[in-house]
Scaffold this motif. Structure first.
Motif, PDB file in Angstrom:
ATOM      1  N   ALA A  35      35.586  -5.937  -5.759  1.00  0.00           N
ATOM      2  CA  ALA A  35      34.839  -7.029  -6.396  1.00  0.00           C
ATOM      3  C   ALA A  35      33.767  -6.484  -7.335  1.00  0.00           C
ATOM      4  CB  ALA A  35      34.217  -7.926  -5.335  1.00  0.00           C
ATOM      5  N   LYS A  36      33.147  -5.385  -6.947  1.00  0.00           N
ATOM      6  CA  LYS A  36      32.123  -4.782  -7.802  1.00  0.00           C
ATOM      7  C   LYS A  36      32.746  -4.305  -9.120  1.00  0.00           C
ATOM      8  CE  LYS A  36      28.493  -1.218  -7.544  1.00  0.00           C
ATOM      9  NZ  LYS A  36      27.793  -1.530  -8.670  1.00  0.00           N
ATOM     10  N   ILE A  37      33.894  -3.672  -9.040  1.00  0.00           N
ATOM     11  CA  ILE A  37      34.592  -3.221 -10.249  1.00  0.00           C
ATOM     12  C   ILE A  37      34.978  -4.429 -11.100  1.00  0.00           C
ATOM     13  CG2 ILE A  37      36.665  -2.073 -11.122  1.00  0.00           C
ATOM     14  CD1 ILE A  37      36.550  -0.365  -8.493  1.00  0.00           C
ATOM     15  N   TRP A  38      35.523  -5.466 -10.453  1.00  0.00           N
ATOM     16  CA  TRP A  38      35.918  -6.694 -11.144  1.00  0.00           C
ATOM     17  C   TRP A  38      34.708  -7.289 -11.869  1.00  0.00           C
ATOM     18  CZ3 TRP A  38      40.199  -9.849 -11.866  1.00  0.00           C
ATOM     19  CH2 TRP A  38      39.958 -11.172 -12.201  1.00  0.00           C
ATOM     20  N   SER A  39      33.604  -7.407 -11.161  1.00  0.00           N
ATOM     21  CA  SER A  39      32.398  -8.003 -11.721  1.00  0.00           C
ATOM     22  C   SER A  39      31.878  -7.195 -12.909  1.00  0.00           C
ATOM     23  CB  SER A  39      31.325  -8.104 -10.636  1.00  0.00           C
ATOM     24  OG  SER A  39      30.171  -8.712 -11.141  1.00  0.00           O
ATOM     25  N   GLU A  40      31.888  -5.879 -12.787  1.00  0.00           N
ATOM     26  CA  GLU A  40      31.433  -5.031 -13.885  1.00  0.00           C
ATOM     27  C   GLU A  40      32.321  -5.182 -15.111  1.00  0.00           C
ATOM     28  OE1 GLU A  40      31.320  -1.184 -12.035  1.00  0.00           O
ATOM     29  OE2 GLU A  40      29.383  -1.588 -11.069  1.00  0.00           O
ATOM     30  N   LYS A  41      33.630  -5.262 -14.897  1.00  0.00           N
ATOM     31  CA  LYS A  41      34.547  -5.451 -16.021  1.00  0.00           C
ATOM     32  C   LYS A  41      34.312  -6.809 -16.680  1.00  0.00           C
ATOM     33  CE  LYS A  41      38.385  -2.541 -14.530  1.00  0.00           C
ATOM     34  NZ  LYS A  41      38.559  -1.714 -15.716  1.00  0.00           N
ATOM     35  N   MET A  42      34.152  -7.833 -15.851  1.00  0.00           N
ATOM     36  CA  MET A  42      33.944  -9.176 -16.390  1.00  0.00           C
ATOM     37  C   MET A  42      32.615  -9.271 -17.133  1.00  0.00           C
ATOM     38  SD  MET A  42      36.671 -10.848 -15.771  1.00  0.00           S
ATOM     39  CE  MET A  42      36.265 -12.569 -15.979  1.00  0.00           C
ATOM     40  N   SER A  43      31.572  -8.663 -16.602  1.00  0.00           N
ATOM     41  CA  SER A  43      30.263  -8.754 -17.248  1.00  0.00           C
ATOM     42  C   SER A  43      30.197  -7.917 -18.523  1.00  0.00           C
ATOM     43  CB  SER A  43      29.145  -8.372 -16.289  1.00  0.00           C
ATOM     44  OG  SER A  43      29.226  -7.022 -15.946  1.00  0.00           O
ATOM     45  N   SER A  44      31.121  -7.001 -18.692  1.00  0.00           N
ATOM     46  CA  SER A  44      31.137  -6.195 -19.917  1.00  0.00           C
ATOM     47  C   SER A  44      31.654  -6.998 -21.108  1.00  0.00           C
ATOM     48  CB  SER A  44      31.977  -4.929 -19.725  1.00  0.00           C
ATOM     49  OG  SER A  44      33.353  -5.245 -19.653  1.00  0.00           O
ATOM     50  N   TRP A  45      32.259  -8.145 -20.828  1.00  0.00           N
ATOM     51  CA  TRP A  45      32.715  -9.016 -21.913  1.00  0.00           C
ATOM     52  C   TRP A  45      31.555  -9.913 -22.306  1.00  0.00           C
ATOM     53  CZ3 TRP A  45      37.987 -10.944 -19.594  1.00  0.00           C
ATOM     54  CH2 TRP A  45      38.842  -9.847 -19.471  1.00  0.00           C
ATOM     55  N   VAL A  46      31.014  -9.703 -23.458  1.00  0.00           N
ATOM     56  CA  VAL A  46      29.815 -10.401 -23.905  1.00  0.00           C
ATOM     57  C   VAL A  46      30.009 -11.918 -23.917  1.00  0.00           C
ATOM     58  CG1 VAL A  46      28.225 -10.683 -25.844  1.00  0.00           C
ATOM     59  CG2 VAL A  46      29.081  -8.415 -25.255  1.00  0.00           C
ATOM     60  N   HIS A  47      31.183 -12.392 -24.250  1.00  0.00           N
ATOM     61  CA  HIS A  47      31.411 -13.836 -24.395  1.00  0.00           C
ATOM     62  C   HIS A  47      31.608 -14.558 -23.058  1.00  0.00           C
ATOM     63  CE1 HIS A  47      35.482 -12.210 -24.193  1.00  0.00           C
ATOM     64  NE2 HIS A  47      35.864 -13.389 -23.776  1.00  0.00           N
ATOM     65  N   ILE A  48      31.608 -13.839 -21.952  1.00  0.00           N
ATOM     66  CA  ILE A  48      31.782 -14.472 -20.645  1.00  0.00           C
ATOM     67  C   ILE A  48      30.447 -15.076 -20.211  1.00  0.00           C
ATOM     68  CG2 ILE A  48      32.300 -14.091 -18.202  1.00  0.00           C
ATOM     69  CD1 ILE A  48      34.763 -13.793 -19.898  1.00  0.00           C
ATOM     70  N   ASN A  49      30.459 -16.371 -19.940  1.00  0.00           N
ATOM     71  CA  ASN A  49      29.286 -17.057 -19.402  1.00  0.00           C
ATOM     72  C   ASN A  49      29.781 -18.196 -18.518  1.00  0.00           C
ATOM     73  OD1 ASN A  49      29.920 -19.296 -21.073  1.00  0.00           O
ATOM     74  ND2 ASN A  49      28.694 -18.471 -22.738  1.00  0.00           N
ATOM     75  N   GLU A  50      28.870 -18.937 -17.932  1.00  0.00           N
ATOM     76  CA  GLU A  50      29.261 -20.007 -17.005  1.00  0.00           C
ATOM     77  C   GLU A  50      30.148 -21.052 -17.675  1.00  0.00           C
ATOM     78  OE1 GLU A  50      28.929 -20.252 -13.667  1.00  0.00           O
ATOM     79  OE2 GLU A  50      28.167 -18.220 -13.815  1.00  0.00           O
ATOM     80  N   GLU A  51      29.847 -21.395 -18.914  1.00  0.00           N
ATOM     81  CA  GLU A  51      30.647 -22.389 -19.629  1.00  0.00           C
ATOM     82  C   GLU A  51      32.079 -21.885 -19.837  1.00  0.00           C
ATOM     83  OE1 GLU A  51      30.729 -24.635 -23.952  1.00  0.00           O
ATOM     84  OE2 GLU A  51      28.811 -23.925 -23.169  1.00  0.00           O
ATOM     85  N   PHE A  52      32.199 -20.623 -20.202  1.00  0.00           N
ATOM     86  CA  PHE A  52      33.515 -20.018 -20.388  1.00  0.00           C
ATOM     87  C   PHE A  52      34.290 -20.015 -19.071  1.00  0.00           C
ATOM     88  CE2 PHE A  52      36.389 -16.420 -20.159  1.00  0.00           C
ATOM     89  CZ  PHE A  52      37.143 -16.562 -21.314  1.00  0.00           C
ATOM     90  N   ILE A  53      33.621 -19.627 -18.003  1.00  0.00           N
ATOM     91  CA  ILE A  53      34.273 -19.579 -16.688  1.00  0.00           C
ATOM     92  C   ILE A  53      34.734 -20.973 -16.274  1.00  0.00           C
ATOM     93  CG2 ILE A  53      33.878 -19.145 -14.222  1.00  0.00           C
ATOM     94  CD1 ILE A  53      32.001 -16.826 -15.166  1.00  0.00           C
ATOM     95  N   HIS A  54      33.879 -21.965 -16.466  1.00  0.00           N
ATOM     96  CA  HIS A  54      34.239 -23.342 -16.118  1.00  0.00           C
ATOM     97  C   HIS A  54      35.448 -23.811 -16.933  1.00  0.00           C
ATOM     98  CE1 HIS A  54      33.879 -27.462 -14.834  1.00  0.00           C
ATOM     99  NE2 HIS A  54      33.869 -27.841 -16.098  1.00  0.00           N
ATOM    100  N   SER A  55      35.465 -23.496 -18.210  1.00  0.00           N
ATOM    101  CA  SER A  55      36.595 -23.886 -19.063  1.00  0.00           C
ATOM    102  C   SER A  55      37.888 -23.215 -18.602  1.00  0.00           C
ATOM    103  CB  SER A  55      36.319 -23.501 -20.521  1.00  0.00           C
ATOM    104  OG  SER A  55      35.263 -24.247 -21.040  1.00  0.00           O
ATOM    105  N   ALA A  56      37.802 -21.936 -18.263  1.00  0.00           N
ATOM    106  CA  ALA A  56      38.983 -21.211 -17.788  1.00  0.00           C
ATOM    107  C   ALA A  56      39.470 -21.789 -16.464  1.00  0.00           C
ATOM    108  CB  ALA A  56      38.674 -19.724 -17.644  1.00  0.00           C
ATOM    109  N   GLU A  57      38.543 -22.085 -15.556  1.00  0.00           N
ATOM    110  CA  GLU A  57      38.922 -22.674 -14.269  1.00  0.00           C
ATOM    111  C   GLU A  57      39.616 -24.009 -14.469  1.00  0.00           C
ATOM    112  OE1 GLU A  57      35.174 -22.780 -12.227  1.00  0.00           O
ATOM    113  OE2 GLU A  57      35.465 -20.788 -11.358  1.00  0.00           O
ATOM    114  N   GLN A  58      39.089 -24.817 -15.369  1.00  0.00           N
ATOM    115  CA  GLN A  58      39.672 -26.132 -15.648  1.00  0.00           C
ATOM    116  C   GLN A  58      41.067 -25.985 -16.265  1.00  0.00           C
ATOM    117  OE1 GLN A  58      37.279 -28.541 -18.266  1.00  0.00           O
ATOM    118  NE2 GLN A  58      38.188 -30.416 -17.480  1.00  0.00           N
ATOM    119  N   TYR A  59      41.205 -25.058 -17.214  1.00  0.00           N
ATOM    120  CA  TYR A  59      42.498 -24.839 -17.853  1.00  0.00           C
ATOM    121  C   TYR A  59      43.549 -24.414 -16.830  1.00  0.00           C
ATOM    122  CZ  TYR A  59      46.218 -22.867 -20.650  1.00  0.00           C
ATOM    123  OH  TYR A  59      47.452 -22.584 -21.178  1.00  0.00           O
TER     124      TYR A  59
END
Length: 91
Positions: A35-59
């Motif tokens: 999970a730590k590796i996953w989180s670090e990879k995800m946070s390295s993407w500048v465009h990832i934010n709560e709105e993006f995550i919510h949109s992806a979850e909904q899609y």
């Protein structure tokens, strides 16, 4: 999704699935490390934010077969999300 880490490393999701199917809990060390590796990879993407995550979850809720093509389903997603939550609260 040619540039995504999921596409470059499908074994990453496979490892989460292996741990999930093994019955490991999100707070167990092996899951937390992944999970730590996953989180670090995800946070390295500048465009990832709560709105993006919510949109992806909904899609993916509306089009689950698209997520399955990457090896992700709702149960695995929730497992990963819980594991990331564990390491986030530990920090």
């Amino acid at each position: 999704m040619e540039g995504s880490s999921q596409h470059r490393n499908p074994k990453f999701l496979s490892e989460f699935r292996r741990l999930y199917e093994k019955g490991m809990a999100p707070h167990e060390d092996e899951v937390r490390i992944l999970a730590k590796i996953w989180s670090e990879k995800m946070s390295s993407w500048v465009h990832i934010n709560e709105e993006f995550i919510h949109s992806a979850e909904q899609y993916y809720a509306e089009y689950p077969d698209d997520a399955l093509s990457y090896g992700m389903d709702g149960e695995l997603y929730n497992f990963i999300k819980q594991a990331v939550g564990v390491i986030t609260t530990d920090a």
